[in-house]
Design a protein around this motif. Structure first.
Motif, short mmCIF file in Angstrom:
data_model
loop_
_atom_site.label_atom_id
_atom_site.label_comp_id
_atom_site.label_asym_id
_atom_site.label_seq_id
_atom_site.Cartn_x
_atom_site.Cartn_y
_atom_site.Cartn_z
N GLN A 68 0.64 -1.18 0.19
CA GLN A 68 0.08 0.03 -0.13
C GLN A 68 0.84 1.30 -0.06
O GLN A 68 0.63 2.33 -0.48
N VAL A 69 1.81 1.21 0.68
CA VAL A 69 2.68 2.56 0.75
C VAL A 69 3.90 2.65 0.01
O VAL A 69 4.37 3.52 -0.36
N ASP A 70 4.11 1.50 -0.64
CA ASP A 70 5.36 1.13 -1.71
C ASP A 70 5.19 0.61 -3.01
O ASP A 70 4.94 1.39 -3.92
N SER A 71 5.04 -0.65 -3.12
CA SER A 71 5.30 -1.16 -4.20
C SER A 71 4.00 -0.90 -5.32
O SER A 71 4.18 -1.14 -6.60
N SER A 72 2.56 -0.53 -4.73
CA SER A 72 1.58 -0.50 -5.58
C SER A 72 1.68 0.97 -6.46
O SER A 72 0.96 1.26 -7.33
N VAL A 73 2.38 1.57 -5.83
CA VAL A 73 2.45 3.04 -6.32
C VAL A 73 3.87 3.48 -7.08
O VAL A 73 5.01 3.02 -6.46
N GLY A 74 3.84 4.10 -8.20
CA GLY A 74 5.04 4.49 -8.72
C GLY A 74 5.41 3.65 -10.22
O GLY A 74 6.29 4.13 -11.20
N GLY A 75 4.52 2.65 -10.34
CA GLY A 75 4.78 1.96 -11.75
C GLY A 75 5.86 1.11 -11.73
O GLY A 75 6.08 0.49 -12.72
N LYS A 76 6.72 0.83 -10.75
CA LYS A 76 7.72 -0.13 -11.20
C LYS A 76 7.31 -1.71 -10.75
O LYS A 76 6.48 -1.74 -9.92
N THR A 77 7.54 -2.44 -11.56
CA THR A 77 7.12 -3.94 -11.59
C THR A 77 8.22 -4.65 -12.07
O THR A 77 9.14 -4.18 -12.57
N GLY A 78 8.06 -5.95 -11.68
CA GLY A 78 9.37 -6.78 -12.13
C GLY A 78 9.17 -8.30 -11.27
O GLY A 78 8.35 -8.44 -10.54
N ILE A 79 10.20 -9.06 -11.67
CA ILE A 79 10.33 -10.47 -11.10
C ILE A 79 11.96 -10.39 -10.91
O ILE A 79 12.86 -9.58 -10.98
N ASN A 80 12.26 -11.57 -9.91
CA ASN A 80 13.56 -11.61 -9.43
C ASN A 80 14.55 -12.52 -10.34
O ASN A 80 13.63 -13.52 -10.96
N MET A 81 15.58 -12.58 -10.48
CA MET A 81 16.50 -13.49 -11.03
C MET A 81 17.32 -13.93 -10.04
O MET A 81 17.52 -13.46 -8.70
N ARG A 82 18.04 -15.06 -10.31
CA ARG A 82 19.12 -15.94 -9.59
C ARG A 82 20.06 -14.46 -9.27
O ARG A 82 20.44 -14.59 -7.89
N ALA A 83 20.27 -13.56 -9.88
CA ALA A 83 21.24 -12.65 -9.75
C ALA A 83 20.75 -11.67 -8.79
O ALA A 83 21.74 -11.04 -8.34
N GLY A 84 19.57 -11.45 -8.44
CA GLY A 84 19.10 -10.49 -7.75
C GLY A 84 17.61 -10.19 -7.88
O GLY A 84 16.97 -10.68 -8.81
N LYS A 85 17.07 -9.40 -7.23
CA LYS A 85 15.58 -8.91 -6.90
C LYS A 85 15.22 -7.92 -8.12
O LYS A 85 16.26 -6.73 -8.21
N ASN A 86 14.16 -7.97 -8.65
CA ASN A 86 13.67 -7.07 -9.45
C ASN A 86 14.59 -6.38 -10.77
O ASN A 86 14.57 -5.59 -11.11
N LEU A 87 15.62 -7.44 -11.07
CA LEU A 87 16.31 -7.26 -12.06
C LEU A 87 15.80 -7.23 -13.51
O LEU A 87 16.39 -6.58 -14.39
N ILE A 88 14.55 -8.05 -13.40
CA ILE A 88 13.88 -7.93 -14.86
C ILE A 88 12.52 -7.25 -14.43
O ILE A 88 11.77 -7.59 -13.63
N GLY A 89 12.37 -6.10 -15.28
CA GLY A 89 10.85 -5.51 -15.15
C GLY A 89 10.71 -4.54 -16.16
O GLY A 89 11.33 -4.28 -16.88
N ALA A 90 9.51 -3.57 -15.77
CA ALA A 90 9.25 -2.35 -16.59
C ALA A 90 8.54 -1.40 -15.66
O ALA A 90 8.16 -1.64 -14.71
N PHE A 91 8.42 -0.32 -16.11
CA PHE A 91 8.01 0.95 -15.60
C PHE A 91 6.33 0.92 -16.22
O PHE A 91 6.26 0.81 -17.44
N HIS A 92 5.49 0.59 -15.52
CA HIS A 92 4.08 0.51 -16.12
C HIS A 92 3.23 1.05 -14.69
O HIS A 92 2.99 0.39 -13.96
#
Lengths: 375, 375
Positions: free
Chosen positions: A142-166
């Motif tokens: 509610q206070v962070d991830s739903s606001v601002g359009g950052k979306t994505g998934i994790n990879m072995r190499a790290g969190k949210n390394l693959i994603g899009a602004f939407h």
């Protein structure tokens, strides 16, 4: 709870030109998902959620959408951070296509940060972009991830390394659903609330120090805290949508935090995101103090508040082995916040005074970590 | 070949505000990849290519990048449409992360449409967007897929159903590498060249009717045809980047074409994309004539030119079974060009006069297809 609380809806605008939208924060907002979808002109929606959230809230959404005459498909995923994977992204995309979700339809992300990020990303790339309505059910979302359009998934190499602004088309934050969270999950989300005070609003941090117990209890204090967090994030995102500058301030505590999450291999039994952020914010203040940017007193005050609400502030509070300082540094190097081999950290001059340090030499981070991981 | 041809580089600007870039078309441009990467400020690049293209051109790129002092990682994929899959997208993303490609670095897409679309999409979602330099090596990629920022992969439900808009930072179209294409592949790309004449430039179609043999031979006629195609696409994309309107004209022949490709399960031995487009453009003119929008004479003139260069114009030219008209219609329904259950087609009032018909009833398409699939 008074009638005033029940009926009050706080509206926070996110000003992004033709991508502008509204965050609505209120008590018992889930039944407004149907009318909101109709208002957005959707004939049908696909609700993406996880099994835990589905058991608690999916019926409410079904009824609300049916009453509004909006068609519904349901995509129920396993709960947990591991769901933010390529495999589940492919599954969601295939099911959205099966449901024939088109550009005029709507993806509804009903859940915490994992669901919001995954469903938001799927919406971003389905037919090169369909609309998404975020219905965050955790405090963190509610206070962070739903606001601002950052979306994505994790990879072995790290969190949210693959994603899009939407950007979503609307965010409905129902503050009463937070009553179903475990205390640990609520606290973890609260770390992100504290972050807004620490990064740019000393008064808000003062308020939280005084009033945090009411925020935990619910009612207007909770709604206000959520709204203040959302408004802070909305203002920063409006000025820097794709993080070419100021938006990086929102990463306060996150470079350390992400490295810790990677070090436990995203095992939520050992460390959840908000806990990593809490330890990371404590580290950012300690590191800033060591570099002479802020007072040790401020660093202690931050740790003291985090401890008061039950959040961890030290690596030693994470169960099991974390690995060496060099290993953590290596994990930070894979973070997105890297530019030409230098590390970018969010440091502070004091509570409410964060700044972007774009040229932190890996050696000085290593020297700090060597001591800090042993604390 | 004269010196004039060798040294001439045609520059076509794509005007998209802060996402503007240039298409450079010329003879023997591959050795300029290194200087171009350096010009864009990249310290290192990841070259994504397929095994066939690698065998022919990767050495040239290696030398050029080494001479320019730019680091290189190489990701070599299997050739063919099947590579545009979730599985290979994940592989490319993982390898780009292994190579630690950061926001200041560059993905170089060296290959045809499959590589351009896949590598472009991977660049779009890696760390929520890194830059991509498109080096198209097929005629189709040079005049179409490398320009305009559409990237994506195929799903069981249809082509390009998952993807992103991600503009390249530069396109280098080396017209001499087209000499290595098979005649079939060159012809398939030529279908997209013809498309620009048919959708909006009757004079260009006249020129192609007269001069197509020189375009096939190479030299200035080929460079000019590529540049005219790119300029036509650039103008449309500049006016409508994300296809909310006019850009849909570029889909002339593609709704039929994509359905045919899906019907053969993307088996390139039976039908490649450009051949699907050729048959699809012939169908769009026939359908337009049946609906009374254009003359049968124009439809015949289009078919006659496509046949002259050796392109198919009828379903019966595809080896094997295609399935029923109803099946093809169903495959069209999964295409992105669907809005509220109505089909959107690009129809024509004549050569060079295309328009968007957004409300074509499925029944009238079915009636057309019933006869047409038997031709």
């Amino acid at each position: 709870m008074t009638e005033a609380v029940k009926d009050r809806v706080i509206r926070v605008p996110v000003e992004l030109g033709e991508r502008s939208y509204e965050i609505r924060i209120g008590h018992n907002l889930l039944p407004s998902v149907g009318p909101a979808a109709a208002e957005l002109g959707a004939r049908k929606v696909a609700v993406v959620t996880d099994a835990n959230v589905a058991a608690l809230h999916l019926d409410t959404l079904r009824r609300s959408l049916a009453e509004a005459g909006v068609g519904i498909s349901e995509i129920v995923l396993p709960p947990g951070e591991a769901t933010k994977s390529f495999r589940h992204l492919e599954e969601v995309c295939a099911k959205l296509l099966e449901a024939r979700i088109e550009r005029g339809d709507l993806v509804v992300a009903l859940g915490g940060g994992v669901i919001g990020d995954l469903a938001g990303f799927a919406a971003a790339i389905l037919r090169r972009g369909v609309r998404v309505l975020q219905v965050p059910t955790s405090l963190l979302a509610q206070v962070d991830s739903s606001v601002g359009g950052k979306t994505g998934i994790n990879m072995r190499a790290g969190k949210n390394l693959i994603g899009a602004f939407h950007q979503p088309s609307l965010v409905l934050a129902d503050s009463s659903v937070l009553d179903t969270l475990s205390p640990r999950e609520f606290r973890a989300g609260y770390a992100e609330v504290v972050k807004y005070g620490l990064l740019g609003d000393a008064d808000f941090f003062d308020t939280l120090e005084r009033d945090w117990e009411n925020v935990f209890l619910g009612g207007t204090a909770r709604m206000s805290a959520i709204a203040t967090g959302c408004a802070a994030k909305a203002a920063i995102v409006a000025r820097d949508e794709t993080e070419t500058g100021e938006r990086a301030l929102l990463n306060l505590g996150h470079t350390f935090g992400h490295a810790l999450e990677a070090a436990v291999d995203y095992d939520g039994t050992r460390l959840v995101h908000g806990e990593g952020v809490a330890i990371g914010m404590a580290a950012a203040f300690r590191f800033s103090a060591e570099l002479g940017h802020c007072s040790t007193g401020d660093a202690e005050r931050v740790e003291s508040h985090l401890r008061a609400v039950g959040l961890p502030t030290r690596v030693s509070e994470i169960p099991g082995e974390i690995g060496s300082a060099a290993h953590l540094l290596d994990l930070m190097g894979q973070d997105k916040k890297v530019k030409a081999g230098k590390l970018t950290f969010i440091l502070v001059r004091g509570i409410g005074q964060s700044f972007i340090a774009g040229d932190v030499p890996p050696e000085s981070v290593l020297a700090f970590l060597e001591n800090w991981v042993r604390r």
